[in-house]
Design a protein around this motif. Sequence first.
Motif, short mmCIF file in Angstrom:
data_model
loop_
_atom_site.label_atom_id
_atom_site.label_comp_id
_atom_site.label_asym_id
_atom_site.label_seq_id
_atom_site.Cartn_x
_atom_site.Cartn_y
_atom_site.Cartn_z
N ASP A 121 8.72 5.55 -1.36
CA ASP A 121 7.60 4.66 -1.69
C ASP A 121 8.17 3.26 -1.87
O ASP A 121 8.98 3.03 -2.78
CB ASP A 121 6.92 5.13 -2.97
CG ASP A 121 5.61 4.38 -3.26
OD1 ASP A 121 5.44 3.27 -2.72
OD2 ASP A 121 4.78 4.90 -4.02
N PRO A 169 0.82 -1.21 0.00
CA PRO A 169 0.00 0.00 0.00
C PRO A 169 0.86 1.27 0.00
O PRO A 169 2.09 1.20 0.02
CB PRO A 169 -0.78 -0.12 1.32
CG PRO A 169 0.19 -0.83 2.23
CD PRO A 169 0.97 -1.79 1.35
N GLN A 170 0.19 2.38 0.00
CA GLN A 170 0.88 3.67 0.14
C GLN A 170 1.23 3.86 1.61
O GLN A 170 0.38 4.22 2.42
CB GLN A 170 -0.02 4.80 -0.35
CG GLN A 170 0.60 6.19 -0.22
CD GLN A 170 1.79 6.38 -1.15
OE1 GLN A 170 1.67 6.18 -2.36
NE2 GLN A 170 2.92 6.77 -0.61
N GLN A 204 3.64 5.58 4.65
CA GLN A 204 4.41 6.80 4.92
C GLN A 204 5.76 6.38 5.50
O GLN A 204 5.93 6.24 6.71
CB GLN A 204 3.62 7.70 5.87
CG GLN A 204 2.37 8.28 5.22
CD GLN A 204 1.54 9.10 6.20
OE1 GLN A 204 0.97 8.56 7.13
NE2 GLN A 204 1.46 10.39 5.97
N ARG A 235 6.99 0.78 -3.12
CA ARG A 235 6.62 0.17 -4.40
C ARG A 235 7.65 0.43 -5.50
O ARG A 235 7.61 -0.22 -6.55
CB ARG A 235 5.24 0.67 -4.82
CG ARG A 235 4.12 0.18 -3.91
CD ARG A 235 2.79 0.83 -4.20
NE ARG A 235 2.81 2.26 -3.90
CZ ARG A 235 1.73 3.03 -3.91
NH1 ARG A 235 0.55 2.50 -4.19
NH2 ARG A 235 1.82 4.32 -3.64
N LYS A 236 8.56 1.35 -5.27
CA LYS A 236 9.59 1.58 -6.28
C LYS A 236 10.54 0.39 -6.37
O LYS A 236 11.31 0.27 -7.33
CB LYS A 236 10.35 2.87 -6.01
CG LYS A 236 11.39 2.80 -4.91
CD LYS A 236 12.15 4.12 -4.84
CE LYS A 236 13.29 4.07 -3.83
NZ LYS A 236 14.11 5.31 -3.86
N GLN A 243 0.29 1.66 10.57
CA GLN A 243 0.11 1.31 9.16
C GLN A 243 0.59 -0.12 8.88
O GLN A 243 -0.03 -0.87 8.14
CB GLN A 243 0.84 2.30 8.26
CG GLN A 243 0.26 3.70 8.26
CD GLN A 243 0.98 4.63 7.28
OE1 GLN A 243 2.11 4.38 6.88
NE2 GLN A 243 0.31 5.70 6.90
#
Length: 215
Positions: free
Chosen positions: A78, A65-66, A68, A80-81, A153
């Motif tokens: 991020d 997910p996104q 922080q 996801r990179k 998170q």
Amino acid sequence: MTQDVARAVQPGTEVPPRKRSMWSFWMVVLVSAAPIVASFFVYYVIQPQGKPAYGELVQPQRPVPQLQLTTLAGKPVDLRKYNGYWLMIVAGPASCDARCQNLLFDIRQFFIAAGDDRYRVARVWLVTDQGPVNRGVLEPAAGTVILRARPEQLKKWLPLAAGEHLEGPIWLVDPLGNLMMRFPSNPDPLKTLSVFKKLLYNTAAWKPKHLEPLP
């Protein structure tokens, strides 16, 4: 009929180009993708013996997910990179006690044991507080992506067994960016390594187009 054909090919007459068949293109795609699709299907769908030899599949899979996240210097990152890598993720406070150090040591050994596949593997330590990082672990953890995270998170994303805390398990994110496996707290290093190496072997044919350089 012959005259009609002759007129159709007279000089100066434009003949509409034939649409190029896509058959060859799709055959190349199918052949290239078949090994990775087959291995993922066998592991995720058929699941020999109903479960992996060790660890627990995350079902359904959870895309990254996104979150922080920041570097130790405070720069936003991020996660996801890093899609394209197999991510070995551990979490724990900045003080990193003996248990935390054992986990960092274990994922370092798994990385080394990957041999020629090391370039496909990234180690990630998610620091769960804002305290000063134990300087004694920075050298042994060299090459590990160290990011500060918000524990609330992480608890929503990372599955935990009853009584487990964020510090303890090892999680695996596949190259497609899906959280797909959890090894329990105080994992058995040899059994964990065996499963991980099998995953690397079964997905060896899949080559990412781009891998973000690691710190």
